[in-house]
Design a protein around this motif. Structure first.
Motif, PDB file in Angstrom:
ATOM      1  N   ILE A   1      -5.461  13.236  -6.602  1.00  0.00           N
ATOM      2  CA  ILE A   1      -4.628  11.594  -6.465  1.00  0.00           C
ATOM      3  C   ILE A   1      -3.445  10.969  -5.188  1.00  0.00           C
ATOM      4  CG2 ILE A   1      -3.372  10.185  -8.239  1.00  0.00           C
ATOM      5  CD1 ILE A   1      -4.991  10.737 -10.358  1.00  0.00           C
ATOM      6  N   ALA A   2      -3.233  12.844  -5.658  1.00  0.00           N
ATOM      7  CA  ALA A   2      -1.750  12.827  -4.815  1.00  0.00           C
ATOM      8  C   ALA A   2      -2.148  12.838  -3.305  1.00  0.00           C
ATOM      9  CB  ALA A   2      -1.187  14.734  -4.643  1.00  0.00           C
ATOM     10  N   LEU A   3      -3.272  13.566  -2.779  1.00  0.00           N
ATOM     11  CA  LEU A   3      -3.788  13.237  -1.491  1.00  0.00           C
ATOM     12  C   LEU A   3      -4.330  12.071  -1.574  1.00  0.00           C
ATOM     13  CD1 LEU A   3      -6.171  17.360  -1.568  1.00  0.00           C
ATOM     14  CD2 LEU A   3      -3.763  16.292  -0.613  1.00  0.00           C
ATOM     15  N   ILE A   4      -4.622  11.641  -2.036  1.00  0.00           N
ATOM     16  CA  ILE A   4      -5.216  10.045  -1.862  1.00  0.00           C
ATOM     17  C   ILE A   4      -3.943   9.291  -1.401  1.00  0.00           C
ATOM     18  CG2 ILE A   4      -6.471   8.400  -2.426  1.00  0.00           C
ATOM     19  CD1 ILE A   4      -8.171   9.963  -4.469  1.00  0.00           C
ATOM     20  N   ALA A   5      -2.868   9.606  -2.312  1.00  0.00           N
ATOM     21  CA  ALA A   5      -1.483   8.574  -2.143  1.00  0.00           C
ATOM     22  C   ALA A   5      -1.393   9.436   0.206  1.00  0.00           C
ATOM     23  CB  ALA A   5      -1.357   8.512  -2.919  1.00  0.00           C
TER      24      ALA A   5
ATOM     25  N   THR B   1       0.845  -1.178  -0.281  1.00  0.00           N
ATOM     26  CA  THR B   1       0.128   0.230  -0.591  1.00  0.00           C
ATOM     27  C   THR B   1       0.753   1.320  -0.006  1.00  0.00           C
ATOM     28  OG1 THR B   1      -2.066  -1.032   0.914  1.00  0.00           O
ATOM     29  CG2 THR B   1      -1.930   1.202   1.416  1.00  0.00           C
ATOM     30  N   MET B   2       1.943   1.283   0.887  1.00  0.00           N
ATOM     31  CA  MET B   2       3.095   2.283   0.985  1.00  0.00           C
ATOM     32  C   MET B   2       3.498   2.496  -0.457  1.00  0.00           C
ATOM     33  SD  MET B   2       5.505   3.456   3.848  1.00  0.00           S
ATOM     34  CE  MET B   2       6.646   4.962   3.972  1.00  0.00           C
TER      35      MET B   2
ATOM     36  N   PHE C   1      -3.160  10.660   1.961  1.00  0.00           N
ATOM     37  CA  PHE C   1      -3.371   9.999   3.594  1.00  0.00           C
ATOM     38  C   PHE C   1      -4.102   8.607   3.357  1.00  0.00           C
ATOM     39  CE2 PHE C   1      -3.480  15.430   2.438  1.00  0.00           C
ATOM     40  CZ  PHE C   1      -3.370  15.488   4.217  1.00  0.00           C
ATOM     41  N   GLY C   2      -4.404   8.544   2.452  1.00  0.00           N
ATOM     42  CA  GLY C   2      -5.389   7.271   2.205  1.00  0.00           C
ATOM     43  C   GLY C   2      -3.714   5.657   2.416  1.00  0.00           C
ATOM     44  N   MET C   3      -2.501   6.320   1.424  1.00  0.00           N
ATOM     45  CA  MET C   3      -1.444   5.050   1.630  1.00  0.00           C
ATOM     46  C   MET C   3      -0.499   5.157   2.083  1.00  0.00           C
ATOM     47  SD  MET C   3      -2.334   4.539  -2.919  1.00  0.00           S
ATOM     48  CE  MET C   3      -3.968   3.959  -3.440  1.00  0.00           C
ATOM     49  N   ILE C   4       0.116   7.032   2.117  1.00  0.00           N
ATOM     50  CA  ILE C   4       1.629   6.895   2.777  1.00  0.00           C
ATOM     51  C   ILE C   4       1.736   6.888   4.666  1.00  0.00           C
ATOM     52  CG2 ILE C   4       3.560   8.515   2.880  1.00  0.00           C
ATOM     53  CD1 ILE C   4       3.030   8.121  -0.361  1.00  0.00           C
ATOM     54  N   ARG C   5       0.343   7.922   4.448  1.00  0.00           N
ATOM     55  CA  ARG C   5       0.344   8.324   5.885  1.00  0.00           C
ATOM     56  C   ARG C   5      -0.012   6.965   7.024  1.00  0.00           C
ATOM     57  NH1 ARG C   5      -3.581  12.703   7.722  1.00  0.00           N
ATOM     58  NH2 ARG C   5      -2.191  13.180  10.530  1.00  0.00           N
ATOM     59  N   PRO C   6      -1.129   5.960   7.071  1.00  0.00           N
ATOM     60  CA  PRO C   6      -1.171   4.652   8.009  1.00  0.00           C
ATOM     61  C   PRO C   6      -0.126   4.216   7.528  1.00  0.00           C
ATOM     62  CG  PRO C   6      -2.919   4.922   5.923  1.00  0.00           C
ATOM     63  CD  PRO C   6      -2.270   6.181   5.404  1.00  0.00           C
ATOM     64  N   ALA C   7       0.696   3.876   6.817  1.00  0.00           N
ATOM     65  CA  ALA C   7       2.019   3.281   6.797  1.00  0.00           C
ATOM     66  C   ALA C   7       3.190   3.988   8.216  1.00  0.00           C
ATOM     67  CB  ALA C   7       2.662   2.701   5.570  1.00  0.00           C
TER      68      ALA C   7
ATOM     69  N   LEU D   1       1.506   9.242  -6.271  1.00  0.00           N
ATOM     70  CA  LEU D   1       2.683  10.222  -5.691  1.00  0.00           C
ATOM     71  C   LEU D   1       2.982  11.155  -6.830  1.00  0.00           C
ATOM     72  CD1 LEU D   1       2.499  12.740  -3.564  1.00  0.00           C
ATOM     73  CD2 LEU D   1       3.948  11.687  -2.459  1.00  0.00           C
ATOM     74  N   ALA D   2       4.049  10.000  -7.431  1.00  0.00           N
ATOM     75  CA  ALA D   2       4.461  10.678  -7.874  1.00  0.00           C
ATOM     76  C   ALA D   2       4.271  11.188  -9.964  1.00  0.00           C
ATOM     77  CB  ALA D   2       5.925   9.809  -8.337  1.00  0.00           C
ATOM     78  N   GLY D   3       4.039   9.942  -9.451  1.00  0.00           N
ATOM     79  CA  GLY D   3       2.406  10.029 -11.307  1.00  0.00           C
ATOM     80  C   GLY D   3       1.807  11.372 -11.057  1.00  0.00           C
ATOM     81  N   ALA D   4       1.422  11.817 -10.142  1.00  0.00           N
ATOM     82  CA  ALA D   4       0.991  12.996  -9.833  1.00  0.00           C
ATOM     83  C   ALA D   4       1.682  14.636 -10.108  1.00  0.00           C
ATOM     84  CB  ALA D   4      -0.249  13.091  -8.791  1.00  0.00           C
TER      85      ALA D   4
END
Length: 562
Positions: A478-482, A37-38, A484-490, A45-48
């Motif tokens: 897409i950057a916000l979802i990546a 997920t991370m 707060f939804g993927m990187i921050r929980p990890a 995030l890099a793609g956005a």
């Protein structure tokens, strides 16, 4: 105070400190699902960020070429693709490239002969440099004609208003055996730039250029057309095309001048929006020329006419006396007086006598006198105004009565008459040439334009804004979802646990340096960490420590506080 007493504190245990793992070790210790997920979040995030960067770079595009033909545009696009240069193609033959590469690409494409344009394949006199050994006279004449057409095409396309040109020359072969030689002719096809026109002087210049470049080519034999097929050149002054562009422009200027005079004169009287005027001018563009000769006798103090030439002749004819009578011996004798017989008898023959001579005179005299001679050459001016017609409409006046009701009333006839006289004076009215002026009063109809109830989401400015902002907005989402939804929980899962909070005692709650009497051997009570009442107790202990100490002493003594 609702304060629960905690159990007696246990004896402290000796704990051996353990070294906390670092961030990488904590990441490696995460489950495989969290790691995936991370990683997906980082890639999103890099793609956005990359998409936003590319989209922002696309806005800085500048035109490389405009108005290219399909053939030239395809050649330029193919070369740009071979050079790995990003481009955009818009309607109208416009090619856009990044702004920083415009001038560099123009120089590189020019070195490769792009774009060729309408005259890119046109050859001039350099065609004569490539001559073969077995070239015939027909080929030489054809190559010369092609070279001459190419040079004329290059010269005509150098004009700022001409985008492309084609020149066709019809040069007949000159032969000395023909009694009547055919004259050459030419046709010029012009492609004008958008919104450009050629005036009469420019067209005449093109005609003169072509006719002067070809021997024995008359200007009347040159035809000039535009891309719409309209004939720009006229065969003569009496062409059947009516008014040309320059004459029509002059007519419009004359009408606009009279119309401006009328408006400037009447607008301060009736109001700016209460007047409509139009003027029609009949302009004579015909050219006339007259020659007159007048003869009259000499004038002045000396009334005797001057002699231009005088001729006299005199002729005299004289004839000598010749002998007459019967030839013989008596002829040589001098004559004797004649005698007449009395009795009527015949007398003998007399000798011959000489006759008297004759003469004639003839005299002639011719005198030519000078007379006064006057020669007048009159040329009529071009563009004379033959007749003017003016029509003026004045809006009716609005009148408000005592009750506040507004009505319209026509302008009085006396004022209409005064306005008519003003217009006549402004336009130089002449009844001899048939000018006419008409001023009327009529109500103006004002069209009520109701604003269209278009919803906000259909407004053009909002549509353009959304169309231009949808790409960066999607990338940001897409950057916000990546994040707060993927990187921050990890990252939270890999973060070290927070340090344990030490429970506070009553002394710490009271925040007093003096210890309560008899409280040295008592176990310390743990106070709740989160409590509104505890916060108020702390505030009370800080503000009035003596009262708090008395309350606690009464509790310990088993007495109920007052």
């Amino acid at each position: 105070m609702d304060t629960a007493l905690s159990a007696p504190a246990a004896a402290p245990m000796m704990v051996t400190p353990v070294e906390a793992p670092n961030f990488v070790q904590r990441i490696n210790g995460l489950p495989l699902r969290s790691k995936l997920t991370m990683g997906a979040g980082l890639l999103a995030l890099a793609g956005a960020v990359l998409a936003v960067t590319l989209w922002s770079a696309q806005g800085d595009y500048r035109p490389l070429f405009t108005g290219l033909a399909d053939k030239d545009g395809g050649a330029v696009i193919g070369q740009l693709a071979a050079m790995n240069v990003p481009y955009k193609h818009e309607a109208g033959g416009t090619i856009l490239v990044p702004a920083g590469q415009v001038y560099e690409l123009r120089m590189k494409l020019a070195a490769q002969g792009l774009p060729k344009g309408g005259t890119g394949n046109t050859v001039g006199f350099e065609l004569m440099d490539k001559s073969s050994i077995g070239q015939t006279q027909f080929n030489e004449r054809l190559n010369f004609q092609r070279a001459l057409e190419g040079e004329l095409t290059r010269t005509i396309t150098a004009l700022s208003d001409v985008a492309d040109a084609r020149v066709h020359l019809a040069i007949p072969q000159q032969n000395g055996f023909f009694r009547e030689q055919q004259k050459p002719s030419a046709s010029v096809m012009l492609t004008l730039r958008g919104g450009r026109t050629l005036d009469r002087a420019q067209i005449a210049g093109i005609v003169h250029l072509v006719s002067s470049s070809v021997p024995e080519l008359a200007p009347k034999a040159v035809s000039v057309l535009d891309q719409t097929g309209a004939l720009l050149s006229q065969a003569g002054p009496d062409g059947a095309n009516g008014l040309d562009s320059q004459q029509l422009q002059y007519k419009q200027q004359v009408e606009a001048g009279y119309n401006k005079r009328i408006l400037e004169l009447l607008e301060p009287v009736v109001g700016r929006d209460n007047l409509r005027a139009t003027v029609t001018a009949d302009v004579d563009f015909s050219q006339t020329e007259a020659t007159a000769e007048e003869y009259r006798p000499n004038q002045g103090a000396n009334t005797q006419a001057s002699v231009r030439s005088s001729q006299s002749s005199e002729q005299t004819n004289a004839n000598a006396a010749q002998p007459t009578g019967v030839p013989g011996a008596a002829t040589n004798q001098p004559p004797v007086p004649a005698t007449a017989p009395v009795n009527g008898a015949s007398a003998p023959l007399q000798a011959a006598q000489g006759s008297s001579g004759t003469s004639s005179n003839r005299r002639e005299q011719v005198t030519n006198y000078e007379l006064d001679k006057t020669v007048r050459v009159t040329r009529g001016a071009v563009g004379n105004v033959k007749r003017l017609s003016a029509a003026i409409v004045v809006n009716q006046r609005s009148v408000t009565d005592a009750k506040g009701k507004t009505t319209t009333q026509p302008v009085p006839a006396e004022e209409i008459t005064r306005l008519t006289e003003l217009v006549k004076e402004a336009m130089g009215f002449s009844g001899e040439r048939g000018d006419s002026v008409k001023v009327v009063s009529a109500p103006f109809v004002v069209d009520k334009t109701e604003p269209a109830d278009m919803p906000l989401w259909k407004q053009p400015w909002l549509t353009d804004l959304l169309r231009s902002a949808i790409v960066p907005a999607a990338c940001v989402l897409i950057a916000l979802i990546a994040v707060f939804g993927m990187i921050r929980p990890a990252i939270r899962a890999a973060a070290p646990p927070p340090p344990e909070q030490k429970p506070e005692t009553v002394d710490e709650v009271v925040d007093d340096t003096e210890l309560l009497p008899g409280a040295a051997g008592m176990p310390k009570l743990e106070a709740p960490v989160h409590s509104e009442k505890l916060n108020r107790a702390r505030a009370l202990a800080r503000d009035n420590p003596v009262a708090v100490a008395n309350i606690v002493r009464d509790w310990m003594a088993g007495e109920t506080p007052a």
